[in-house]
Scaffold this motif. Structure first.
Motif, PDB file in Angstrom:
ATOM      1  N   VAL A  38       0.804  -1.217   0.000  1.00 37.51           N
ATOM      2  CA  VAL A  38       0.000   0.000   0.000  1.00 37.51           C
ATOM      3  C   VAL A  38       0.835   1.264   0.000  1.00 37.51           C
ATOM      4  O   VAL A  38       0.327   2.344  -0.313  1.00 37.51           O
ATOM      5  CB  VAL A  38      -0.997   0.014   1.185  1.00 37.51           C
ATOM      6  CG1 VAL A  38      -1.851  -1.241   1.195  1.00 37.51           C
ATOM      7  CG2 VAL A  38      -0.294   0.206   2.510  1.00 37.51           C
ATOM      8  N   HIS A  39       2.128   1.145   0.346  1.00 35.79           N
ATOM      9  CA  HIS A  39       3.009   2.313   0.326  1.00 35.79           C
ATOM     10  C   HIS A  39       4.448   1.823   0.269  1.00 35.79           C
ATOM     11  O   HIS A  39       4.796   0.840   0.951  1.00 35.79           O
ATOM     12  CB  HIS A  39       2.798   3.177   1.582  1.00 35.79           C
ATOM     13  CG  HIS A  39       3.507   4.492   1.514  1.00 35.79           C
ATOM     14  ND1 HIS A  39       4.835   4.639   1.877  1.00 35.79           N
ATOM     15  CD2 HIS A  39       3.090   5.720   1.104  1.00 35.79           C
ATOM     16  CE1 HIS A  39       5.199   5.895   1.709  1.00 35.79           C
ATOM     17  NE2 HIS A  39       4.160   6.580   1.238  1.00 35.79           N
ATOM     18  N   PRO A  40       5.323   2.479  -0.496  1.00 39.32           N
ATOM     19  CA  PRO A  40       6.700   1.990  -0.645  1.00 39.32           C
ATOM     20  C   PRO A  40       7.457   1.846   0.670  1.00 39.32           C
ATOM     21  O   PRO A  40       8.309   0.971   0.804  1.00 39.32           O
ATOM     22  CB  PRO A  40       7.356   3.053  -1.543  1.00 39.32           C
ATOM     23  CG  PRO A  40       6.221   3.655  -2.305  1.00 39.32           C
ATOM     24  CD  PRO A  40       5.049   3.623  -1.380  1.00 39.32           C
ATOM     25  N   ASP A  41       7.169   2.701   1.661  1.00 39.51           N
ATOM     26  CA  ASP A  41       7.873   2.627   2.940  1.00 39.51           C
ATOM     27  C   ASP A  41       7.305   1.551   3.863  1.00 39.51           C
ATOM     28  O   ASP A  41       7.941   1.175   4.845  1.00 39.51           O
ATOM     29  CB  ASP A  41       7.837   3.985   3.642  1.00 39.51           C
ATOM     30  CG  ASP A  41       8.622   5.044   2.890  1.00 39.51           C
ATOM     31  OD1 ASP A  41       9.535   4.673   2.126  1.00 39.51           O
ATOM     32  OD2 ASP A  41       8.313   6.240   3.062  1.00 39.51           O
ATOM     33  N   GLY A  42       6.102   1.103   3.567  1.00 38.29           N
ATOM     34  CA  GLY A  42       5.498  -0.010   4.287  1.00 38.29           C
ATOM     35  C   GLY A  42       5.567   0.099   5.789  1.00 38.29           C
ATOM     36  O   GLY A  42       5.251   1.131   6.394  1.00 38.29           O
ATOM     37  N   GLU A  43       6.013  -0.993   6.414  1.00 37.74           N
ATOM     38  CA  GLU A  43       6.030  -1.095   7.867  1.00 37.74           C
ATOM     39  C   GLU A  43       6.884  -0.028   8.534  1.00 37.74           C
ATOM     40  O   GLU A  43       6.598   0.358   9.684  1.00 37.74           O
ATOM     41  CB  GLU A  43       6.535  -2.486   8.277  1.00 37.74           C
ATOM     42  CG  GLU A  43       5.594  -3.631   7.974  1.00 37.74           C
ATOM     43  CD  GLU A  43       5.681  -4.140   6.537  1.00 37.74           C
ATOM     44  OE1 GLU A  43       4.930  -5.074   6.203  1.00 37.74           O
ATOM     45  OE2 GLU A  43       6.504  -3.599   5.741  1.00 37.74           O
ATOM     46  N   LEU A  44       7.915   0.430   7.871  1.00 38.00           N
ATOM     47  CA  LEU A  44       8.769   1.443   8.499  1.00 38.00           C
ATOM     48  C   LEU A  44       7.997   2.742   8.715  1.00 38.00           C
ATOM     49  O   LEU A  44       8.134   3.388   9.757  1.00 38.00           O
ATOM     50  CB  LEU A  44      10.009   1.703   7.637  1.00 38.00           C
ATOM     51  CG  LEU A  44      10.906   0.500   7.359  1.00 38.00           C
ATOM     52  CD1 LEU A  44      12.161   0.936   6.619  1.00 38.00           C
ATOM     53  CD2 LEU A  44      11.271  -0.224   8.650  1.00 38.00           C
ATOM     54  N   ALA A  45       7.173   3.111   7.737  1.00 30.33           N
ATOM     55  CA  ALA A  45       6.369   4.322   7.884  1.00 30.33           C
ATOM     56  C   ALA A  45       5.326   4.166   8.980  1.00 30.33           C
ATOM     57  O   ALA A  45       5.120   5.080   9.802  1.00 30.33           O
ATOM     58  CB  ALA A  45       5.697   4.667   6.556  1.00 30.33           C
ATOM     59  N   LEU A  46       4.668   3.019   9.024  1.00 29.64           N
ATOM     60  CA  LEU A  46       3.625   2.824  10.028  1.00 29.64           C
ATOM     61  C   LEU A  46       4.235   2.702  11.427  1.00 29.64           C
ATOM     62  O   LEU A  46       3.655   3.192  12.411  1.00 29.64           O
ATOM     63  CB  LEU A  46       2.790   1.589   9.684  1.00 29.64           C
ATOM     64  CG  LEU A  46       1.468   1.405  10.422  1.00 29.64           C
ATOM     65  CD1 LEU A  46       0.684   2.690  10.535  1.00 29.64           C
ATOM     66  CD2 LEU A  46       0.636   0.323   9.737  1.00 29.64           C
ATOM     67  N   ALA A  47       5.405   2.085  11.534  1.00 29.08           N
ATOM     68  CA  ALA A  47       6.075   2.019  12.837  1.00 29.08           C
ATOM     69  C   ALA A  47       6.478   3.417  13.313  1.00 29.08           C
ATOM     70  O   ALA A  47       6.384   3.728  14.498  1.00 29.08           O
ATOM     71  CB  ALA A  47       7.301   1.113  12.754  1.00 29.08           C
ATOM     72  N   ARG A  48       6.930   4.252  12.379  1.00 26.28           N
ATOM     73  CA  ARG A  48       7.281   5.633  12.755  1.00 26.28           C
ATOM     74  C   ARG A  48       6.044   6.396  13.218  1.00 26.28           C
ATOM     75  O   ARG A  48       6.102   7.197  14.158  1.00 26.28           O
ATOM     76  CB  ARG A  48       7.945   6.335  11.576  1.00 26.28           C
ATOM     77  CG  ARG A  48       9.348   5.802  11.271  1.00 26.28           C
ATOM     78  CD  ARG A  48      10.025   6.566  10.150  1.00 26.28           C
ATOM     79  NE  ARG A  48      11.362   6.033   9.898  1.00 26.28           N
ATOM     80  CZ  ARG A  48      11.730   5.385   8.784  1.00 26.28           C
ATOM     81  NH1 ARG A  48      10.857   5.217   7.798  1.00 26.28           N
ATOM     82  NH2 ARG A  48      12.957   4.917   8.652  1.00 26.28           N
ATOM     83  N   ALA A  49       4.918   6.153  12.557  1.00 21.78           N
ATOM     84  CA  ALA A  49       3.673   6.801  12.979  1.00 21.78           C
ATOM     85  C   ALA A  49       3.282   6.337  14.375  1.00 21.78           C
ATOM     86  O   ALA A  49       2.840   7.134  15.211  1.00 21.78           O
ATOM     87  CB  ALA A  49       2.563   6.498  11.977  1.00 21.78           C
ATOM     88  N   ALA A  50       3.443   5.034  14.654  1.00 23.32           N
ATOM     89  CA  ALA A  50       3.124   4.504  15.978  1.00 23.32           C
ATOM     90  C   ALA A  50       4.040   5.104  17.038  1.00 23.32           C
ATOM     91  O   ALA A  50       3.590   5.448  18.141  1.00 23.32           O
ATOM     92  CB  ALA A  50       3.248   2.984  15.972  1.00 23.32           C
ATOM     93  N   ARG A  51       5.325   5.238  16.704  1.00 20.31           N
ATOM     94  CA  ARG A  51       6.264   5.848  17.649  1.00 20.31           C
ATOM     95  C   ARG A  51       5.852   7.280  17.963  1.00 20.31           C
ATOM     96  O   ARG A  51       5.808   7.695  19.126  1.00 20.31           O
ATOM     97  CB  ARG A  51       7.671   5.832  17.059  1.00 20.31           C
ATOM     98  CG  ARG A  51       8.751   6.412  17.988  1.00 20.31           C
ATOM     99  CD  ARG A  51      10.060   6.615  17.244  1.00 20.31           C
ATOM    100  NE  ARG A  51       9.900   7.604  16.169  1.00 20.31           N
ATOM    101  CZ  ARG A  51      10.784   7.787  15.190  1.00 20.31           C
ATOM    102  NH1 ARG A  51      11.872   7.044  15.125  1.00 20.31           N
ATOM    103  NH2 ARG A  51      10.559   8.701  14.266  1.00 20.31           N
ATOM    104  N   SER A  52       5.508   8.056  16.933  1.00 20.01           N
ATOM    105  CA  SER A  52       5.109   9.450  17.141  1.00 20.01           C
ATOM    106  C   SER A  52       3.832   9.546  17.962  1.00 20.01           C
ATOM    107  O   SER A  52       3.665  10.474  18.756  1.00 20.01           O
ATOM    108  CB  SER A  52       4.919  10.143  15.788  1.00 20.01           C
ATOM    109  OG  SER A  52       6.128  10.183  15.063  1.00 20.01           O
ATOM    110  N   ALA A  53       2.930   8.587  17.749  1.00 20.92           N
ATOM    111  CA  ALA A  53       1.655   8.608  18.459  1.00 20.92           C
ATOM    112  C   ALA A  53       1.769   8.051  19.873  1.00 20.92           C
ATOM    113  O   ALA A  53       0.838   8.192  20.665  1.00 20.92           O
ATOM    114  CB  ALA A  53       0.610   7.806  17.676  1.00 20.92           C
TER     115      ALA A  53
END
Length: 382
Positions: free
Chosen positions: A92-107
Protein backbone atom coordinates in the motif's frame (compact mmCIF):
# COMPACT_ATOMS: atom_id res chain seq x y z
CA UNK A 1 -3.66 16.10 5.76
CA UNK A 2 -4.54 13.05 3.64
CA UNK A 3 -3.36 13.46 0.06
CA UNK A 4 -5.72 13.01 -2.87
CA UNK A 5 -5.78 13.69 -6.58
CA UNK A 6 -7.39 17.05 -5.89
CA UNK A 7 -4.90 18.02 -3.19
CA UNK A 8 -4.76 17.58 0.57
CA UNK A 9 -7.92 17.03 2.56
CA UNK A 10 -8.57 17.28 6.28
CA UNK A 11 -9.33 14.02 8.05
CA UNK A 12 -12.51 14.39 10.09
CA UNK A 13 -13.21 10.72 10.73
CA UNK A 14 -11.75 7.32 9.87
CA UNK A 15 -14.18 7.04 6.98
CA UNK A 16 -12.30 9.88 5.26
CA UNK A 17 -9.11 7.81 5.42
CA UNK A 18 -10.95 4.75 4.11
CA UNK A 19 -12.25 6.65 1.10
CA UNK A 20 -8.84 8.20 0.42
CA UNK A 21 -7.20 4.75 0.52
CA UNK A 22 -9.81 3.34 -1.84
CA UNK A 23 -8.99 6.09 -4.33
CA UNK A 24 -5.25 5.57 -3.94
CA UNK A 25 -4.99 1.78 -4.31
CA UNK A 26 -5.41 -0.58 -7.27
CA UNK A 27 -8.63 -2.52 -6.89
CA UNK A 28 -6.95 -5.92 -6.33
CA UNK A 29 -4.81 -4.47 -3.51
CA UNK A 30 -7.84 -2.78 -1.98
CA UNK A 31 -9.68 -6.11 -2.03
CA UNK A 32 -6.73 -7.84 -0.38
CA UNK A 33 -6.72 -5.50 2.63
CA UNK A 34 -10.46 -4.80 2.80
CA UNK A 35 -11.95 -8.23 2.20
CA UNK A 36 -13.05 -10.96 4.54
CA UNK A 37 -13.61 -14.66 4.13
CA UNK A 38 -16.59 -16.43 2.61
CA UNK A 39 -19.68 -14.25 2.31
CA UNK A 40 -18.01 -11.70 4.65
CA UNK A 41 -20.82 -12.04 7.19
CA UNK A 42 -18.41 -11.83 10.14
CA UNK A 43 -16.68 -8.83 8.57
CA UNK A 44 -20.03 -7.01 8.57
CA UNK A 45 -21.10 -8.36 11.95
CA UNK A 46 -18.05 -6.89 13.67
CA UNK A 47 -19.27 -3.40 12.85
CA UNK A 48 -22.92 -4.14 13.58
CA UNK A 49 -22.09 -5.44 17.04
CA UNK A 50 -19.95 -2.41 17.90
CA UNK A 51 -22.61 -0.02 16.62
CA UNK A 52 -25.20 -1.63 18.89
CA UNK A 53 -23.18 -1.15 22.08
CA UNK A 54 -24.52 1.94 23.86
CA UNK A 55 -22.67 3.83 26.59
CA UNK A 56 -24.33 5.46 29.58
CA UNK A 57 -22.47 8.74 30.29
CA UNK A 58 -22.05 9.93 33.86
CA UNK A 59 -23.12 13.46 34.80
CA UNK A 60 -21.80 16.09 37.22
CA UNK A 61 -18.38 14.48 37.40
CA UNK A 62 -16.44 17.72 37.02
CA UNK A 63 -14.34 16.08 34.32
CA UNK A 64 -12.92 18.59 31.84
CA UNK A 65 -10.43 16.29 30.16
CA UNK A 66 -10.30 12.53 29.64
CA UNK A 67 -6.76 11.28 30.21
CA UNK A 68 -6.16 8.50 27.66
CA UNK A 69 -2.66 7.57 28.86
CA UNK A 70 -2.03 4.12 30.29
CA UNK A 71 0.16 1.07 29.79
CA UNK A 72 0.19 -2.15 27.82
CA UNK A 73 2.25 -5.01 29.25
CA UNK A 74 4.05 -2.54 31.48
CA UNK A 75 5.00 -0.06 28.76
CA UNK A 76 3.54 3.46 28.85
CA UNK A 77 1.25 4.38 25.96
CA UNK A 78 -0.56 7.59 25.07
CA UNK A 79 -3.78 5.59 24.70
CA UNK A 80 -4.62 1.86 25.07
CA UNK A 81 -4.11 1.14 21.38
CA UNK A 82 -1.72 -1.05 19.43
CA UNK A 83 -1.35 -1.17 15.67
CA UNK A 84 -2.41 -4.69 14.72
CA UNK A 85 -0.04 -7.01 12.84
CA UNK A 86 -0.74 -6.73 9.11
CA UNK A 87 1.22 -8.44 6.36
CA UNK A 88 2.93 -7.00 3.31
CA UNK A 89 2.46 -3.30 4.04
CA UNK A 90 4.65 -2.28 1.10
CA UNK A 91 1.66 -3.26 -1.02
CA UNK A 92 0.00 0.00 0.00
CA UNK A 93 3.01 2.31 0.33
CA UNK A 94 6.70 1.99 -0.65
CA UNK A 95 7.87 2.63 2.94
CA UNK A 96 5.50 -0.01 4.29
CA UNK A 97 6.03 -1.09 7.87
CA UNK A 98 8.77 1.44 8.50
CA UNK A 99 6.37 4.32 7.88
CA UNK A 100 3.63 2.82 10.03
CA UNK A 101 6.08 2.02 12.84
CA UNK A 102 7.28 5.63 12.75
CA UNK A 103 3.67 6.80 12.98
CA UNK A 104 3.12 4.50 15.98
CA UNK A 105 6.26 5.85 17.65
CA UNK A 106 5.11 9.45 17.14
CA UNK A 107 1.65 8.61 18.46
CA UNK A 108 3.05 6.81 21.51
CA UNK A 109 1.33 3.49 20.80
CA UNK A 110 2.52 -0.09 20.33
CA UNK A 111 3.41 -1.36 16.86
CA UNK A 112 2.95 -5.10 16.32
CA UNK A 113 5.14 -6.31 13.47
CA UNK A 114 3.75 -9.20 11.44
CA UNK A 115 5.89 -12.24 10.79
CA UNK A 116 4.79 -11.68 7.17
CA UNK A 117 6.01 -8.08 7.12
CA UNK A 118 7.55 -6.78 3.92
CA UNK A 119 10.40 -5.31 6.01
CA UNK A 120 12.63 -7.27 8.38
CA UNK A 121 11.98 -7.26 12.08
CA UNK A 122 15.42 -5.74 12.60
CA UNK A 123 14.58 -2.76 10.38
CA UNK A 124 11.15 -2.30 11.94
CA UNK A 125 12.38 -2.47 15.52
CA UNK A 126 15.17 -0.06 14.59
CA UNK A 127 12.57 2.68 14.08
CA UNK A 128 12.26 2.95 17.84
CA UNK A 129 8.57 2.31 18.39
CA UNK A 130 7.40 0.07 21.21
CA UNK A 131 7.46 -3.09 19.08
CA UNK A 132 5.91 -6.50 19.58
CA UNK A 133 6.49 -9.35 17.14
CA UNK A 134 3.63 -11.45 15.80
CA UNK A 135 4.36 -15.10 15.15
CA UNK A 136 2.62 -17.81 13.17
CA UNK A 137 3.40 -21.47 13.86
CA UNK A 138 5.75 -22.54 11.06
CA UNK A 139 6.27 -26.07 9.82
CA UNK A 140 10.00 -25.49 10.29
CA UNK A 141 10.58 -25.45 14.07
CA UNK A 142 14.15 -24.25 13.69
CA UNK A 143 12.96 -21.22 11.72
CA UNK A 144 10.31 -20.55 14.35
CA UNK A 145 12.93 -20.54 17.07
CA UNK A 146 15.22 -18.38 14.93
CA UNK A 147 12.46 -15.79 14.51
CA UNK A 148 11.89 -15.73 18.26
CA UNK A 149 15.59 -15.10 18.86
CA UNK A 150 15.68 -12.40 16.18
CA UNK A 151 12.73 -10.66 17.80
CA UNK A 152 14.46 -10.76 21.18
CA UNK A 153 17.76 -9.51 19.74
CA UNK A 154 15.97 -6.66 17.95
CA UNK A 155 14.49 -5.37 21.19
CA UNK A 156 10.89 -6.47 20.73
CA UNK A 157 8.98 -6.29 24.00
CA UNK A 158 6.51 -9.15 23.47
CA UNK A 159 5.61 -12.08 21.24
CA UNK A 160 2.09 -12.26 19.82
CA UNK A 161 1.20 -15.79 18.75
CA UNK A 162 -1.73 -15.85 16.31
CA UNK A 163 -3.74 -19.00 17.02
CA UNK A 164 -6.70 -18.74 14.61
CA UNK A 165 -4.95 -19.54 11.32
CA UNK A 166 -4.48 -23.29 10.94
CA UNK A 167 -5.04 -22.33 7.33
CA UNK A 168 -6.14 -19.12 5.65
CA UNK A 169 -9.86 -18.54 5.28
CA UNK A 170 -11.35 -18.61 1.78
CA UNK A 171 -10.99 -14.96 0.87
CA UNK A 172 -13.08 -14.93 -2.25
CA UNK A 173 -12.08 -11.49 -3.47
CA UNK A 174 -8.44 -12.62 -3.62
CA UNK A 175 -9.39 -15.88 -5.30
CA UNK A 176 -11.45 -14.13 -7.96
CA UNK A 177 -8.62 -11.66 -8.52
CA UNK A 178 -6.05 -14.50 -8.65
CA UNK A 179 -4.12 -12.32 -6.23
CA UNK A 180 -0.32 -12.52 -6.26
CA UNK A 181 2.36 -10.41 -4.65
CA UNK A 182 4.29 -8.10 -6.96
CA UNK A 183 7.97 -8.92 -7.36
CA UNK A 184 8.93 -5.96 -5.19
CA UNK A 185 7.07 -7.25 -2.10
CA UNK A 186 8.23 -10.28 -0.13
CA UNK A 187 7.74 -11.83 3.29
CA UNK A 188 11.05 -10.35 4.38
CA UNK A 189 11.34 -12.31 7.65
CA UNK A 190 11.05 -15.73 6.03
CA UNK A 191 14.41 -16.99 4.81
CA UNK A 192 13.34 -18.02 1.34
CA UNK A 193 11.62 -14.74 0.51
CA UNK A 194 14.43 -12.26 -0.25
CA UNK A 195 16.42 -14.74 -2.29
CA UNK A 196 13.50 -16.38 -4.06
CA UNK A 197 11.82 -13.09 -4.95
CA UNK A 198 9.59 -13.58 -7.96
CA UNK A 199 10.23 -17.30 -7.89
CA UNK A 200 8.48 -17.83 -4.56
CA UNK A 201 4.97 -19.26 -4.43
CA UNK A 202 3.41 -15.97 -3.38
CA UNK A 203 4.56 -14.41 -6.68
CA UNK A 204 3.28 -17.14 -9.00
CA UNK A 205 -0.28 -16.85 -10.22
CA UNK A 206 -2.62 -19.61 -9.12
CA UNK A 207 -5.49 -19.94 -11.60
CA UNK A 208 -8.73 -19.62 -9.67
CA UNK A 209 -6.93 -19.04 -6.41
CA UNK A 210 -4.79 -16.78 -4.26
CA UNK A 211 -1.01 -17.19 -4.44
CA UNK A 212 -0.73 -15.75 -0.93
CA UNK A 213 -3.07 -18.46 0.35
CA UNK A 214 -0.94 -21.16 -1.27
CA UNK A 215 2.28 -19.65 0.10
CA UNK A 216 0.81 -19.42 3.59
CA UNK A 217 -0.35 -23.04 3.48
CA UNK A 218 3.16 -24.14 2.56
CA UNK A 219 4.77 -22.22 5.42
CA UNK A 220 2.32 -22.63 8.32
CA UNK A 221 1.74 -25.79 10.33
CA UNK A 222 -2.02 -26.25 10.89
CA UNK A 223 -1.48 -28.57 13.86
CA UNK A 224 -0.76 -25.86 16.45
CA UNK A 225 -1.70 -27.16 19.90
CA UNK A 226 -1.37 -26.36 23.60
CA UNK A 227 1.82 -28.45 23.68
CA UNK A 228 3.32 -26.15 21.05
CA UNK A 229 2.43 -23.15 23.19
CA UNK A 230 4.50 -24.71 25.96
CA UNK A 231 7.35 -25.20 23.45
CA UNK A 232 7.30 -21.47 22.66
CA UNK A 233 6.99 -20.50 26.33
CA UNK A 234 10.12 -22.54 27.10
CA UNK A 235 12.14 -20.72 24.43
CA UNK A 236 11.60 -17.09 25.33
CA UNK A 237 11.49 -14.84 28.33
CA UNK A 238 9.38 -12.28 26.47
CA UNK A 239 5.78 -11.73 27.48
CA UNK A 240 3.54 -14.01 25.41
CA UNK A 241 0.24 -12.78 23.98
CA UNK A 242 -2.28 -15.10 22.32
CA UNK A 243 -4.23 -13.51 19.48
CA UNK A 244 -7.41 -15.17 18.29
CA UNK A 245 -9.04 -16.28 21.56
CA UNK A 246 -12.86 -16.31 21.41
CA UNK A 247 -14.05 -19.05 23.77
CA UNK A 248 -13.94 -18.53 27.57
CA UNK A 249 -12.69 -22.10 28.05
CA UNK A 250 -9.71 -21.35 25.81
CA UNK A 251 -9.12 -18.11 27.69
CA UNK A 252 -9.04 -19.92 31.03
CA UNK A 253 -6.66 -22.57 29.73
CA UNK A 254 -4.41 -19.88 28.25
CA UNK A 255 -4.11 -18.17 31.62
CA UNK A 256 -3.33 -21.49 33.26
CA UNK A 257 -0.64 -22.03 30.61
CA UNK A 258 1.06 -18.80 31.68
CA UNK A 259 0.25 -16.37 28.88
CA UNK A 260 0.73 -12.72 29.73
CA UNK A 261 -2.21 -11.31 27.73
CA UNK A 262 -4.69 -12.30 25.06
CA UNK A 263 -6.51 -10.67 22.18
CA UNK A 264 -10.15 -11.52 21.57
CA UNK A 265 -10.17 -11.59 17.79
CA UNK A 266 -11.88 -13.17 14.79
CA UNK A 267 -9.04 -11.90 12.57
CA UNK A 268 -11.06 -8.98 11.28
CA UNK A 269 -13.57 -11.33 9.66
CA UNK A 270 -10.85 -12.95 7.55
CA UNK A 271 -10.88 -16.47 8.99
CA UNK A 272 -14.03 -18.41 10.01
CA UNK A 273 -16.96 -16.74 8.29
CA UNK A 274 -19.91 -16.90 10.64
CA UNK A 275 -17.75 -16.54 13.75
CA UNK A 276 -18.99 -14.45 16.64
CA UNK A 277 -18.13 -10.74 16.44
CA UNK A 278 -15.08 -10.08 18.60
CA UNK A 279 -16.81 -7.48 20.77
CA UNK A 280 -19.65 -9.96 21.39
CA UNK A 281 -17.17 -12.54 22.66
CA UNK A 282 -15.29 -10.00 24.78
CA UNK A 283 -17.47 -9.90 27.90
CA UNK A 284 -17.50 -13.64 28.54
CA UNK A 285 -13.73 -13.86 28.07
CA UNK A 286 -13.16 -10.93 30.44
CA UNK A 287 -15.44 -12.54 32.99
CA UNK A 288 -13.62 -15.88 32.72
CA UNK A 289 -10.15 -14.35 32.96
CA UNK A 290 -11.27 -12.31 35.97
CA UNK A 291 -8.29 -9.97 35.99
CA UNK A 292 -5.62 -12.67 35.80
CA UNK A 293 -4.15 -11.12 32.65
CA UNK A 294 -4.94 -8.23 30.30
CA UNK A 295 -7.57 -8.87 27.63
CA UNK A 296 -7.42 -6.84 24.43
CA UNK A 297 -9.81 -6.91 21.50
CA UNK A 298 -9.71 -6.20 17.77
CA UNK A 299 -11.86 -6.45 14.64
CA UNK A 300 -13.98 -3.51 13.54
CA UNK A 301 -12.51 -0.71 15.69
CA UNK A 302 -13.11 2.47 13.67
CA UNK A 303 -13.22 5.36 16.15
CA UNK A 304 -12.21 6.59 19.55
CA UNK A 305 -15.74 5.89 20.71
CA UNK A 306 -15.27 2.24 19.72
CA UNK A 307 -12.16 2.19 21.90
CA UNK A 308 -14.18 3.56 24.82
CA UNK A 309 -16.87 0.91 24.25
CA UNK A 310 -14.24 -1.82 24.40
CA UNK A 311 -12.83 -0.40 27.65
CA UNK A 312 -16.31 -0.19 29.17
CA UNK A 313 -16.83 -3.86 28.29
CA UNK A 314 -13.71 -4.82 30.20
CA UNK A 315 -10.91 -4.71 27.63
CA UNK A 316 -7.49 -3.40 28.64
CA UNK A 317 -6.94 -2.04 25.15
CA UNK A 318 -7.60 -2.55 21.47
CA UNK A 319 -5.73 -3.42 18.30
CA UNK A 320 -6.42 -1.21 15.31
CA UNK A 321 -5.83 -2.69 11.87
CA UNK A 322 -7.38 -1.48 8.66
CA UNK A 323 -7.70 2.21 9.69
CA UNK A 324 -3.93 2.45 10.21
CA UNK A 325 -3.37 0.79 6.85
CA UNK A 326 -5.81 3.20 5.18
CA UNK A 327 -3.85 6.12 6.54
CA UNK A 328 -0.61 4.57 5.29
CA UNK A 329 -2.08 4.02 1.83
CA UNK A 330 -3.44 7.54 1.59
CA UNK A 331 -0.50 9.48 2.97
CA UNK A 332 2.40 7.31 4.09
CA UNK A 333 3.77 8.03 7.54
CA UNK A 334 1.89 11.34 7.74
CA UNK A 335 -1.39 9.72 6.78
CA UNK A 336 -0.98 6.95 9.35
CA UNK A 337 0.00 9.51 11.99
CA UNK A 338 -3.12 11.50 11.24
CA UNK A 339 -5.31 8.43 11.72
CA UNK A 340 -3.71 7.62 15.06
CA UNK A 341 -3.92 11.26 16.16
CA UNK A 342 -7.61 11.29 15.23
CA UNK A 343 -8.24 8.16 17.31
CA UNK A 344 -6.61 9.86 20.30
CA UNK A 345 -8.66 13.03 19.79
CA UNK A 346 -11.88 11.03 19.51
CA UNK A 347 -11.11 8.90 22.56
CA UNK A 348 -10.29 11.94 24.69
CA UNK A 349 -13.50 13.63 23.53
CA UNK A 350 -15.62 10.54 24.16
CA UNK A 351 -14.14 10.06 27.64
CA UNK A 352 -14.80 13.68 28.54
CA UNK A 353 -18.39 13.56 27.30
CA UNK A 354 -18.95 10.29 29.20
CA UNK A 355 -17.57 11.82 32.41
CA UNK A 356 -14.45 9.66 32.51
CA UNK A 357 -11.33 11.27 33.92
CA UNK A 358 -9.08 8.31 33.16
CA UNK A 359 -8.99 4.76 31.81
CA UNK A 360 -10.01 3.30 35.14
CA UNK A 361 -13.26 5.26 35.16
CA UNK A 362 -13.80 4.35 31.51
CA UNK A 363 -13.77 0.70 32.55
CA UNK A 364 -16.60 1.39 35.01
CA UNK A 365 -19.02 2.83 32.48
CA UNK A 366 -22.31 1.03 32.06
CA UNK A 367 -23.15 -0.36 28.64
CA UNK A 368 -26.51 -1.31 27.22
CA UNK A 369 -26.99 -3.61 24.25
CA UNK A 370 -30.01 -5.14 22.53
CA UNK A 371 -30.90 -8.60 23.79
CA UNK A 372 -29.04 -11.33 21.96
CA UNK A 373 -26.33 -9.06 20.61
CA UNK A 374 -23.85 -9.14 23.46
CA UNK A 375 -23.54 -11.27 26.57
CA UNK A 376 -23.76 -8.88 29.50
CA UNK A 377 -20.82 -8.64 31.88
CA UNK A 378 -20.99 -7.75 35.53
CA UNK A 379 -22.08 -4.13 35.85
CA UNK A 380 -23.72 -3.87 32.43
CA UNK A 381 -27.39 -3.46 31.72
CA UNK A 382 -28.83 -6.28 29.56
Amino acid sequence: MISSASGSRALFDIGDAERAAFRALPRHVWDFIDGGSGSESTLRANRTALDQVCLTPRALTGVTHGDCAGELLGSPVSMPVAVAPMAYQRLVHPDGELALARAARSAGVVFIASMLSSRTIEAIAGVGAETWFQLYWLRDRDRTEELIKRAEASGCRALVLTVDVPRMGRRLRDMRNAFTLPNTVTAANLPESPAAGPGSTAHREQPGGSAVMVHTAEALDPALSWADLEWIRDRTGLPLVLKGIMDPADASRAVDAGVDAMVVSNHGGRQLDGALPSVTALSSVVREVSGRCPVLVDSGIRSGTDVLKALALGASGVLVGRPALWGLAAGGRDGASEVLHLLHTELEQAMTLAGCADLSSAGRLTTTVPAGVLAARTGTTP
